[in-house]
Design a protein around this motif. Structure first.
Motif, PDB file in Angstrom:
ATOM      1  N   UNK A  37     -18.887  37.922 -10.876  1.00  0.00           N
ATOM      2  CA  UNK A  37     -17.957  38.577 -11.695  1.00  0.00           C
ATOM      3  C   UNK A  37     -17.155  39.887 -10.797  1.00  0.00           C
ATOM      4  N   UNK A  38     -17.886  40.273  -9.973  1.00  0.00           N
ATOM      5  CA  UNK A  38     -17.590  41.601  -9.351  1.00  0.00           C
ATOM      6  C   UNK A  38     -16.538  41.689  -8.304  1.00  0.00           C
ATOM      7  N   UNK A  39     -16.337  40.461  -7.734  1.00  0.00           N
ATOM      8  CA  UNK A  39     -15.314  40.082  -6.833  1.00  0.00           C
ATOM      9  C   UNK A  39     -14.172  40.013  -7.138  1.00  0.00           C
ATOM     10  N   UNK A  40     -13.174  40.377  -6.386  1.00  0.00           N
ATOM     11  CA  UNK A  40     -11.636  39.941  -6.891  1.00  0.00           C
ATOM     12  C   UNK A  40     -10.792  40.447  -5.589  1.00  0.00           C
ATOM     13  N   UNK A  41      -9.764  39.344  -5.187  1.00  0.00           N
ATOM     14  CA  UNK A  41      -9.598  37.974  -6.190  1.00  0.00           C
ATOM     15  C   UNK A  41     -10.567  37.140  -5.777  1.00  0.00           C
ATOM     16  N   UNK A  42     -10.447  36.178  -6.505  1.00  0.00           N
ATOM     17  CA  UNK A  42     -11.197  34.919  -6.290  1.00  0.00           C
ATOM     18  C   UNK A  42     -10.161  33.972  -5.699  1.00  0.00           C
ATOM     19  N   UNK A  43     -10.589  33.398  -4.509  1.00  0.00           N
ATOM     20  CA  UNK A  43      -9.706  32.443  -3.879  1.00  0.00           C
ATOM     21  C   UNK A  43     -10.238  31.162  -4.231  1.00  0.00           C
ATOM     22  N   UNK A  44      -9.241  30.252  -4.818  1.00  0.00           N
ATOM     23  CA  UNK A  44      -9.799  28.869  -5.231  1.00  0.00           C
ATOM     24  C   UNK A  44      -8.968  27.951  -4.446  1.00  0.00           C
ATOM     25  N   UNK A  45     -10.287  27.131  -3.760  1.00  0.00           N
ATOM     26  CA  UNK A  45      -9.712  26.021  -3.132  1.00  0.00           C
ATOM     27  C   UNK A  45      -9.239  24.825  -3.596  1.00  0.00           C
ATOM     28  N   UNK A  46      -7.799  24.621  -3.857  1.00  0.00           N
ATOM     29  CA  UNK A  46      -7.470  23.562  -4.527  1.00  0.00           C
ATOM     30  C   UNK A  46      -6.998  22.458  -3.656  1.00  0.00           C
ATOM     31  N   UNK A  47      -6.721  21.253  -4.114  1.00  0.00           N
ATOM     32  CA  UNK A  47      -6.212  20.464  -3.323  1.00  0.00           C
ATOM     33  C   UNK A  47      -4.875  20.664  -2.678  1.00  0.00           C
ATOM     34  N   UNK A  48      -4.135  21.444  -3.191  1.00  0.00           N
ATOM     35  CA  UNK A  48      -2.763  21.876  -2.744  1.00  0.00           C
ATOM     36  C   UNK A  48      -2.741  23.210  -1.640  1.00  0.00           C
TER      37      UNK A  48
END
Length: 179
Positions: A37-48
Motif C-alpha cells: 500500500x505504500x508504493x505509488x503508482x502501481x504499474x498494472x501489467x495488462x494484456x494491453x
C-alpha cells in the motif's frame, strides 16, 4: 522471472473484482504484505500494456487486501484490471543493509557449488521460495551445469550460501550435489 532490463519489479497481483463499486482483491508479495500500500503508482501489467494506476483506497480483507483505483468506480472498470500483475519502479524500494538482497536481485544468478573439491555449476536461480524457517533458492539446470536436475538450496548465508556477487552474477554455495 524478473526482466533485468525493466525498471519495474513485480510486487503482487490483482486477483479479482470485489463488489460493484470498483474494488478489486489484491494479493501482495511484499514483506510484510501491507507494505504494498505504500508504493505509488502501481504499474498494472495488462494484456494491453503497462498502465500506471493510483490507489485511492486500500484496506485489509480476509487473508488479503482490497483496493480501489482512482477513476475506477464500477464493477466493469474493476473487471478490466482483474488478473493482472502489480509492479512498482525499482527506485521505490528502500535501500538494504550490506549483504542483504531483494529476491529479484538473486533471480537469474549463476550458482557455483564449492562442496568438497572442484567448483561445479549447479545452474541459475529460477526463483525463491519462502518456507518459514528460511528462504530457498530454486536452482534450474543450465547448459554448463553439473547435470539436468533442479535443486533446492536453503538461502542461509554463512552456512550454505558463501558469497553473493551481483557484479559477476554469481552465488557461491556449499551444498551436497546429491540433494
Amino acid at each position: 522471472m524478473v526482466d533485468k532490463q525493466s525498471n519495474l519489479i513485480d510486487v503482487g497481483r490483482v486477483t479479482s473484482v470485489f463488489g460493484i463499486k470498483g474494488w478489486v482483491k489484491v494479493h501482495s508479495d511484499t514483506e510484510p504484505p501491507e507494505n504494498i500500500a505504500g508504493y505509488s503508482p502501481w504499474w498494472l501489467k495488462t494484456r494491453h500494456g503497462v498502465k500506471a494506476m493510483e490507489v485511492e483506497e486500500f484496506q485489509p480483507h480476509g487473508k488479503g487486501f482490497i483496493a480501489r483505483f482512482k477513476g475506477v468506480d464500477d464493477r466493469d472498470g474493476a473487471e478490466a484490471l482483474a488478473r493482472v500483475t502489480i509492479a512498482i519502479e525499482r527506485s521505490q524500494l528502500p535501500p538494504l543493509a550490506p549483504e542483504e538482497y531483494y529476491w529479484h536481485q538473486l533471480e537469474g544468478l549463476k550458482v557455483i557449488n564449492e562442496y568438497e573439491g572442484e567448483p561445479q555449476v549447479l545452474g541459475c536461480v529460477k526463483h525463491l521460495l519462502e518456507t518459514g524457517a528460511n528462504d530457498v533458492l530454486v536452482v534450474a539446470p543450465t547448459e554448463d551445469s553439473l547435470d539436468d536436475r533442479e535443486r533446492l538450496v536453503p538461502y542461509v548465508p554463512g552456512q550454505f550460501v558463501k558469497q553473493v556477487d551481483l557484479v559477476e552474477g554469481l552465488i557461491r554455495v556449499e551444498w551436497d550435489p546429491d540433494f
